[in-house]
Scaffold this motif. Structure first.
Motif, PDB file in Angstrom:
ATOM      1  N   ASN A   1      -3.592   6.834  -0.401  1.00 29.19           N
ATOM      2  CA  ASN A   1      -3.038   5.483  -0.465  1.00 29.19           C
ATOM      3  C   ASN A   1      -3.686   4.696  -1.589  1.00 29.19           C
ATOM      4  O   ASN A   1      -4.885   4.830  -1.850  1.00 29.19           O
TER       5      ASN A   1
ATOM      6  N   ALA B   1       1.670   5.493  -0.776  1.00 26.94           N
ATOM      7  CA  ALA B   1       1.108   6.839  -0.902  1.00 26.94           C
ATOM      8  C   ALA B   1       1.355   7.298  -2.334  1.00 26.94           C
ATOM      9  O   ALA B   1       2.464   7.180  -2.848  1.00 26.94           O
TER      10      ALA B   1
ATOM     11  N   ILE C   1       0.897  -1.159   0.000  1.00 27.88           N
ATOM     12  CA  ILE C   1       0.000   0.000   0.000  1.00 27.88           C
ATOM     13  C   ILE C   1       0.934   1.206   0.000  1.00 27.88           C
ATOM     14  O   ILE C   1       1.741   1.375   0.915  1.00 27.88           O
TER      15      ILE C   1
END
Length: 151
Positions: free
Chosen positions: A34, A21, A19
């Motif tokens: 995200n 940004a 995950i």
């Protein structure tokens, strides 16, 4: 350090999925959020709804930065069309394997598109076996790498 060795360090740090940004900017208005990413073919892939604000922003400015745990990727995002239309459906298979809950909830929506990010420049912060900090600067366009100890 050679370019291929630096690429391998990046690959090890990123694994099969993360995950991350995602930062993008349109008309001097930056956004970060995200996204669930998969890594294959030396690229980063994520899916998103074609109607979301982030997606509309990517359509207008495809330059992005992505970050996870000391690794920042700067690159170009490209809309590859519907997730289910990808040749071989690689993303769909990997997404199902690594991110089952999200796959099960959202992957069958006909507005879900696949975004492919091609890295252009990567900065990695890390430590060696003696816990001495360093930075790696990987330039994918020039296929060069700079190793810089950090005091």
């Amino acid at each position: 350090m050679e370019f291929l060795e630096a690429k391998e360090i990046m690959k090890q740090k990123m694994g099969d999925w993360k995950i991350m940004a995602l930062a993008s900017c349109e008309d001097n208005y930056p956004m970060v959020r995200n996204v669930s990413c998969l890594f294959y073919n030396d690229k980063i892939y994520f899916k998103t709804d074609k109607n979301f604000r982030k997606t509309q922003q990517l359509f207008k400015n495809n330059r992005v930065a992505m970050c996870f745990n000391g690794t920042q990727v700067e690159g170009i995002a490209v809309n590859k069309g519907l997730v289910v239309d990808e040749p071989g459906r690689v993303f769909e298979k990997k997404y199902k394997e690594y991110l089952w809950q999200s796959y099960n909830a959202y992957s069958h929506v006909d507005s879900e598109i696949l975004i492919e990010v091609t890295p252009e420049f990567v900065e990695i912060w890390d430590e060696d076996e003696d816990r001495k900090a360093f930075q790696l600067f990987i330039d994918f366009k020039k296929k060069t790498v700079e190793y810089k100890p950090y005091d």
